[in-house]
Design an enzyme around this catalytic site. Structure first.
Site, short mmCIF file in Angstrom:
data_model
loop_
_atom_site.label_atom_id
_atom_site.label_comp_id
_atom_site.label_asym_id
_atom_site.label_seq_id
_atom_site.Cartn_x
_atom_site.Cartn_y
_atom_site.Cartn_z
CB SER A 65 -0.95 0.09 1.28
OG SER A 65 -2.01 -0.88 0.95
CE LYS A 67 -3.73 0.67 -1.37
NZ LYS A 67 -4.45 0.60 -0.08
CE1 TYR A 103 -3.65 -0.86 -5.11
CE2 TYR A 103 -4.54 -3.37 -5.06
CZ TYR A 103 -3.95 -2.19 -4.31
OH TYR A 103 -4.11 -2.08 -3.17
CE1 TYR A 135 -5.45 2.38 3.96
CE2 TYR A 135 -4.13 1.00 5.39
CZ TYR A 135 -4.21 1.45 4.30
OH TYR A 135 -3.52 1.05 3.20
CB VAL A 150 -0.15 -6.06 3.89
CG1 VAL A 150 -1.43 -5.52 4.49
CG2 VAL A 150 -0.10 -6.19 2.63
#
Ligand code: GLU
Length: 416
Positions: free
Chosen positions: A64, A67, A191, A243, A261
């Site tokens: 992530s 991103k 992705y 988040y 992760v």
């Protein structure tokens, strides 16, 4: 002398090594095989020095953390307006893989949750770009940010694709609302490949330091991003990077950050540093347990909080008058505050000539420059003679805004 910074980083690692709570992610089978004891920390300053400690050369998939950087690529490739049409900028307060969209627009709330990141990935490259082009676009941009060629770990990618049902569900939902165009499977695959790019903590601190400078890679000197793109990425990271823990993180740690992760974490303090951390055991929120604690330590020990007010002024201004000539001296990085003070001091001048000495200025912000030149223009209108002392040309082309320049005649022999 050896700089004590790496010793400090070693000390942070040693203090946290005993924490073996949490576990590597297991929903991606390949990640569950990571050595849980790996631990590394890296800091890159905006002037390009990197201090790293622990398992600094271990590579792991970016996940992530891709991103925010893919978001930067989409902003460059499609422009702000087009990207904002498909992906919002509001903190979602939800878990990373939540199947949620904004009620009215059906946009994913931000590019940091999976829904937003999948939509963002679909916007890489030119409109209609295929999967290879999109992945290559991300890989090339990440490489320029890191200052070295990065590569995709196909094994991690294949492992995640085998269990990517939730991301496929999110992508189908996006397609249903017209947010995703093109082949849903190919977008999720692209992705996932983007998430499988391998990095080390050094790469992460370098990538983040490039955001911190406003887009210039601090070692290669390559302008990778325009400053408005870097600012947008950092702002979205601050609001949504963590988040459902974004508010807690921003208040307590105050370093805009993003975790992945695989156990990586990246953080950025504008104008100061980029930070990378790696430790595969994750806490209940899916953030690296020891990585998160290392960020907490850095914030406390090193005063690294976005809103800490102990950084002091970046600029200063002074003046003196001798033989009827008033000399103003500016210093540092001249931003709004120093320029406003300068204008206040200039407003007090009633007669004689004026010298502006910027020989100790290392840069002017855009507003600092405009205000300074406007002050000179107004003094000229009042009938003052104006000279500029600027041996390093920190104020190039000092057009006073009306096509005129400071006159040499005010003090003689000065650069004008
Ligand atoms: N590739 C991962 C996923 O989409 C990234 C998640 C993360 O790092 O938080 O599930």
């Amino acid at each position: 002398m050896r700089t004590p910074v790496p010793d400090y980083l070693d000390e942070v690692l040693d203090a946290l090594r005993g924490d073996s709570t949490g576990a590597p992610a297991n929903y991606i089978p390949e990640l569950a095989t990571a050595d849980p004891d790996k631990f590394a920390l890296s800091i890159t300053t905006t002037s390009g020095s990197t201090y790293a400690a622990g398992d600094v050369d271990t590579e792991f998939s970016i996940q992530s953390i891709s991103k925010p950087f893919a978001y930067a690529a989409a902003l460059i490739d499609r422009g702000f307006e087009r990207v904002l049409e498909s992906v919002g900028v509001e903190p979602s307060g939800e878990a990373f893989n939540e199947l949620s969209l904004e009620g009215d627009t059906h946009r994913p709330k931000n590019p940091m949750i999976n829904a937003g990141a999948i939509a963002t990935h679909s916007l890489l490259g030119a409109a209609g770009a295929g999967q290879d082009d999109r992945v290559e676009r991300a890989r090339r941009l990440f490489s320029r940010l890191a200052g070295r060629e990065l590569r995709v770990d196909e094994q991690v990618c294949a492992s995640e694709l085998g269990t990517a049902h939730r991301n496929l569900a999110i992508a189908h939902m996006l397609h249903n609302y017209g947010i995703l165009e093109g082949d849903v499977h190919s977008i999720v695959e692209g992705y996932t490949r983007q998430c499988s790019i391998l990095v080390s903590v050094r790469d992460l601190s370098m990538m983040a330091a490039t955001l911190a400078t406003g887009g210039v890679q601090p070692v290669t000197g390559d302008r990778v991003l325009e400053s408005d793109v870097a600012r947008q990425v950092m702002a979205v990271m601050a609001g949504a990077g963590m988040y459902d823990a974004a508010g807690d993180w921003l208040t307590r740690v105050g370093i805009p950050a993003k975790s992945g992760v695989a156990g990586g974490m990246v953080g950025v303090l504008p104008d100061q540093v980029g930070i990378g951390a790696f430790s595969p055991r994750l806490d209940a929120h899916g953030n690296s347990q020891r990585g998160r604690r290392a960020f907490e330590r850095l914030s406390q020990d090193m005063g690294m909080h976005l809103f800490s007010s102990d950084r002091g002024r970046l600029d200063s201004v002074g003046s003196d008058t001798q033989d009827g000539t008033t000399t103003f001296r500016l210093q540092g990085n001249v931003q709004f505050t120093a320029a406003a003070e300068l204008l206040d001091l200039m407003a007090e001048v009633e007669d004689g000539n004026v010298v502006l000495d910027v020989s100790r200025v290392h840069s002017f912000s855009d507003v600092g420059r405009r205000m300074t030149l406007e002050g000179l223009r107004r003094l000229r209108l009042d009938g003052r003679g104006i000279a500029l002392r600027d041996p390093s040309t920190t104020l190039p082309d000092p057009d006073l805004g009306d096509g005129t320049y400071p006159e040499e005649s005010a003090t003689g022999g000065l650069q004008v």
